[in-house]
Write an enzyme that holds these catalytic residues in place. Structure first.
Site, PDB file in Angstrom:
ATOM      1  N   ARG A 138      34.891  49.024  45.211  1.00 41.54           N
ATOM      2  CA  ARG A 138      33.659  48.515  44.812  1.00 41.54           C
ATOM      3  C   ARG A 138      32.796  49.334  45.863  1.00 41.54           C
ATOM      4  NH1 ARG A 138      37.093  43.945  45.185  1.00 41.54           N
ATOM      5  NH2 ARG A 138      37.143  42.713  43.159  1.00 41.54           N
ATOM      6  N   LYS A 163      35.633  41.061  48.005  1.00 40.62           N
ATOM      7  CA  LYS A 163      34.924  40.090  47.249  1.00 40.62           C
ATOM      8  C   LYS A 163      35.936  39.012  46.663  1.00 40.62           C
ATOM      9  CE  LYS A 163      32.642  39.616  42.984  1.00 40.62           C
ATOM     10  NZ  LYS A 163      32.222  40.348  41.562  1.00 40.62           N
ATOM     11  N   HIS A 269      29.656  50.717  39.918  1.00 37.05           N
ATOM     12  CA  HIS A 269      30.761  49.878  39.324  1.00 37.05           C
ATOM     13  C   HIS A 269      31.730  50.743  38.188  1.00 37.05           C
ATOM     14  CE1 HIS A 269      32.769  46.446  40.503  1.00 37.05           C
ATOM     15  NE2 HIS A 269      33.148  46.020  39.273  1.00 37.05           N
ATOM     16  N   ARG A 272      35.036  52.432  39.103  1.00 36.62           N
ATOM     17  CA  ARG A 272      36.148  51.482  39.375  1.00 36.62           C
ATOM     18  C   ARG A 272      36.768  51.343  38.143  1.00 36.62           C
ATOM     19  NH1 ARG A 272      38.112  47.179  43.002  1.00 36.62           N
ATOM     20  NH2 ARG A 272      38.180  45.199  41.862  1.00 36.62           N
ATOM     21  N   HIS A 295      42.260  42.034  42.260  1.00 36.24           N
ATOM     22  CA  HIS A 295      42.031  40.914  41.344  1.00 36.24           C
ATOM     23  C   HIS A 295      42.972  39.718  41.495  1.00 36.24           C
ATOM     24  CE1 HIS A 295      40.142  43.565  38.079  1.00 36.24           C
ATOM     25  NE2 HIS A 295      39.355  43.337  38.986  1.00 36.24           N
ATOM     26  N   TYR A 304      40.910  45.999  30.723  1.00 37.13           N
ATOM     27  CA  TYR A 304      41.181  47.466  30.442  1.00 37.13           C
ATOM     28  C   TYR A 304      42.061  47.526  29.485  1.00 37.13           C
ATOM     29  CZ  TYR A 304      38.603  47.234  34.979  1.00 37.13           C
ATOM     30  OH  TYR A 304      37.529  46.908  35.654  1.00 37.13           O
TER      31      TYR A 304
END
Length: 322
Positions: A138, A163, A269, A272, A295, A304
């Site tokens: 990120r 995050k 982003h 990423r 994640h 994805y």
């Protein structure tokens, strides 16, 4: 007699005590102030469930904010009541009209498009974006990297306090190793000059500065991608060298995409998203990609698979081409 602190100052103090970012501080203060003004400057302690629902519904129906923005506002109010006013609102069962959520498939770049954008970047921004794509970082993660976070011995990049609140390591792209070593040397030289000029301290996370007061002057803690100028810290008022600003990096990415004649909406982003998609296309399993991206849930990473499915979908012809 000590003067009683204003509510927003109490909010700022509590945010800093809990070591939230400056961006979060500005965001929370903005929404709490907006909430108070919406209800004609009524004190939050004299308001409750109905007022919160009315405010959040207003944001969704009149302001037409996104679900993410509405959630940010709600998080700010939760923080205000729970952490500052000491009121537990978890049992209030807030039932505001929710902003309409739309499911978006991430836009990704081809490998050639990534190369074109990186080619059109200049100076340190070329290295930053290369690292973002090469590690799936990120924007906040790449800009907050410190010298100590690059392990040249084991070819790893350490990501702390991301995050997802989950620390992780990612493989260091070997193609960037020499450039990163040169970048470290540049930072070391700049830091040495800053020290001689009477500066040289850097912002330290959490209570680290109190525990190790001299660490802020250590080379290891300096940002890997520092600003070109000394700036005043908006919280402490101390003059120090912070990392490159997000808006500066965003502007350079936008200009590079324009030079590359790429008309997709290119943001930080997108690199990423492209990293994850290209790994999946290369045969890397979903669980590994989840770990690399940090994640919490594999369901987040599964988006994805839909991207790759769309890319690999058999070409359908327009009736004009029949």
């Amino acid at each position: 007699m000590q003067k009683k602190k204003k509510l927003l100052d109490m909010v700022r103090d509590k945010i800093r005590l809990k070591h939230y970012s400056y961006a979060t501080e500005k965001n929370y203060v903005h929404w709490i102030k907006h909430y108070i003004f919406f209800h004609h400057k009524k004190h939050p302690i004299d308001m409750g469930k109905n007022e919160i629902e009315a405010f959040l519904t207003f944001l969704a129906t009149k302001r037409k904010v996104s679900p993410t923005t509405q959630n940010q506002a709600f998080s700010a109010l939760l923080f205000l009541y729970r952490e500052v006013l000491g009121v537990d609102i978890s049992s209030w069962n807030i039932q505001a009209l929710r902003a309409q959520e739309r499911k978006h498939i991430p836009v990704v770049l081809t490998k050639e498009e990534v190369k074109e954008i990186i080619y059109n970047l200049q100076g340190v921004y070329k290295l930053i974006v290369s690292l973002m794509y090469g590690c799936g970082l990120r924007m906040s993660e790449v800009l907050n990297l410190r010298i100590k976070d690059i392990d040249f011995g084991f070819d790893k990049v350490y990501i702390w306090d991301s995050k997802s609140l989950k620390d992780r390591t990612v493989p260091l792209p070997l193609r960037l190793k020499e450039e990163l070593q040169l970048q470290v040397k540049k930072v070391q030289q700049q830091h040495k000059k800053d020290i001689s000029d009477g500066y040289g301290s850097v912002y330290l996370p959490f209570a680290y500065e109190k525990k190790y007061p001299n660490a802020k002057y250590e080379t290891a803690w300096q940002y890997l991608f520092p600003m070109s100028k000394i700036a005043t810290d908006p919280r402490s008022g101390i003059k120090r060298r912070h990392h490159i600003l997000e808006k500066t990096l965003s502007r350079n990415i936008k200009n590079a995409a324009k030079k590359a004649n790429i008309h997709k909406r290119v943001t930080s982003h997108i690199f990423r998203h492209s990293y994850a998609t290209h790994l999946l296309q290369g045969g890397v399993d979903l669980r590994s990609i989840q770990e690399l991206l940090g994640h919490k849930s594999v369901e987040t990473t599964m988006i994805y698979t839909h991207v790759v499915a769309e890319i690999n979908k058999p070409t359908l012809k327009s009736p004009l081409d029949f």
